[in-house]
Design an enzyme around this catalytic site. Structure first.
Site, PDB file in Angstrom:
ATOM      1  N   ASP A  21       0.842  -1.206   0.000  1.00 42.55           N
ATOM      2  CA  ASP A  21       0.000   0.000   0.000  1.00 42.55           C
ATOM      3  C   ASP A  21       0.873   1.250   0.000  1.00 42.55           C
ATOM      4  O   ASP A  21       1.701   1.443   0.902  1.00 42.55           O
ATOM      5  CB  ASP A  21      -0.906   0.013   1.241  1.00 42.55           C
ATOM      6  CG  ASP A  21      -2.051  -0.985   1.132  1.00 42.55           C
ATOM      7  OD1 ASP A  21      -2.263  -1.550   0.042  1.00 42.55           O
ATOM      8  OD2 ASP A  21      -2.738  -1.195   2.153  1.00 42.55           O
ATOM      9  N   ASP A  68     -11.624  -5.624   5.668  1.00 41.34           N
ATOM     10  CA  ASP A  68     -10.675  -6.730   5.904  1.00 41.34           C
ATOM     11  C   ASP A  68     -10.631  -7.089   7.390  1.00 41.34           C
ATOM     12  O   ASP A  68     -10.561  -8.262   7.748  1.00 41.34           O
ATOM     13  CB  ASP A  68      -9.279  -6.344   5.404  1.00 41.34           C
ATOM     14  CG  ASP A  68      -9.282  -6.054   3.915  1.00 41.34           C
ATOM     15  OD1 ASP A  68     -10.147  -6.621   3.209  1.00 41.34           O
ATOM     16  OD2 ASP A  68      -8.444  -5.257   3.451  1.00 41.34           O
TER      17      ASP A  68
HETATM   18  O1  RIB Z   1      -9.207  -3.516   1.551  1.00 42.10           O
HETATM   19  C1  RIB Z   1      -8.137  -2.622   1.595  1.00 42.10           C
HETATM   20  C2  RIB Z   1      -7.054  -3.095   0.687  1.00 42.10           C
HETATM   21  O2  RIB Z   1      -7.516  -3.047  -0.639  1.00 42.10           O
HETATM   22  C3  RIB Z   1      -5.820  -2.231   0.729  1.00 42.10           C
HETATM   23  O3  RIB Z   1      -4.867  -2.707   1.636  1.00 42.10           O
HETATM   24  C4  RIB Z   1      -5.329  -2.243  -0.698  1.00 42.10           C
HETATM   25  O4  RIB Z   1      -4.173  -2.998  -0.811  1.00 42.10           O
HETATM   26  C5  RIB Z   1      -6.446  -2.839  -1.513  1.00 42.10           C
HETATM   27  O5  RIB Z   1      -6.106  -4.040  -2.030  1.00 42.10           O
END
Ligand code: RIB
Length: 317
Positions: A14, A253
């Site tokens: 990121d 996530d």
């Molecule tokens: O869900 C967030 C993630 O989505 C980030 O970390 C980025 O890498 C994207 O894949």
């Protein structure tokens, strides 16, 4: 009873910049902060699940380039390094360009790179590990053929399947009946079902769409409004915690990783969603994705302090 979470998903680095607001098309604005760190939906969810207390195996693919050490350092630190972390000599480690505004909103452009190059042979090597897990969790940031094949392996071996359909893209209709839990957000729900989930009726219609195709449980994450959970017989609308938002990137996530960990620990869908909802609420209070995932002790503490037990209501389908 077998107990562990297998996650197939992306790792990307990121590259995150923060500014007062997000630029519009064609606009250049000055930012005030920049950070490089581990990300990718699969790896973020794996970190979230480990920190939430699960025994996790992550299958992902990275390149052999200047970004691969970011992955290896993070995986080593989180006990996720294994021979399921594949190295691709021909494709680069994935990256995501992320912009975050002062109020925590974001825009993301992700290039999955090596993460989108998972082959049939790679999956053959993982077959045993998938089939002996209790929970299989995946997303749509790796190549879709790998997702479909891995779900097949899990389903055939009675491993419970969670699909987080992110980033949004259509999936084959015949995949749905192999899915125990689907966890889209509002935009993913709209793309997959055609329904707006701005109100409860929309959530029920979207849930029915998934149920009609064979999904067993539907969890729609609604950002600041919380999460809608429906197991065909009962539904609940779990409110979001009221917190100071720093960065919402990776909240989904946090939710998915903690949800998998909680199911793996034996909780039912409603209790697991409540736990995961608190994990997401904690994750948005710090900057970044994988590094912002909360630990089990903090989730349990926040859950006690928050003291919300949402009503379960009978769903008349
Ligand atoms: O869900 C967030 C993630 O989505 C980030 O970390 C980025 O890498 C994207 O894949």
């Amino acid at each position: 009873m077998k107990q562990s979470v297998f996650i197939l998903g992306s790792f990307v680095v990121d590259l995150t910049a923060k500014a007062a607001w997000l630029p519009t098309e064609g606009e250049t604005i000055k930012g005030n902060y920049f950070k490089i760190g581990p990300g990718g939906k699969g790896a973020n969810q794996a970190v979230a699940a480990v920190r939430a207390g699960a025994d996790v195996q992550l299958m992902t693919k990275i390149g052999q380039d200047l970004f691969s050490p970011v992955a290896i350092d993070s995986f080593t630190q989180e006990s996720l390094m294994s021979n399921l972390v594949l190295i691709d000599k021909n494709n680069p480690t994935g990256i995501a360009l992320i912009m975050v505004s002062e109020d925590g909103a974001n825009q993301i452009l992700v290039v999955p790179g090596a993460s989108a190059c998972i082959t049939e042979d790679d999956l053959l090597c993982a077959k045993q590990a998938i089939s002996t897990s209790r929970i299989f969790l995946t997303q749509l940031e790796v190549n879709i053929d790998a997702v479909e094949k891995a779900i097949d392996v899990a389903y055939t071996n009675q491993v419970e399947v969670i699909l987080n359909p992110a980033p949004a893209q259509p999936v084959r209709d015949d995949l749905y009946n192999k899915i125990d839990y689907i966890t889209p957000n509002e935009t993913e729900t709209k793309l997959l079902t055609g329904y707006d989930v701005a109100d409860l009726d929309g959530c029920h219609l979207a849930a029915k769409y998934f149920f009609d195709r064979g999904v067993k449980n539907v969890l729609i994450t609604l950002g600041g409004l919380g999460v809608y959970v429906n197991n065909r017989e009962m539904f609940s609308l779990i409110p979001a915690m009221s917190v100071h938002v720093v960065d919402t990137t990776g909240a989904g996530d946090a939710f998915n990783g903690a949800f998998a960990a909680s199911l793996d620990a034996g909780e039912d869908v409603f209790a697991a969603a409540l736990f995961a909802n608190v994990a997401a609420g904690l994750s948005v209070q710090s900057f970044g994705t994988a590094p912002a995932m909360p630990y089990r002790r903090d989730i349990v503490k926040a859950l006690k302090e928050w003291n919300v037990r949402p009503d379960l209501q009978v769903f008349n389908s």
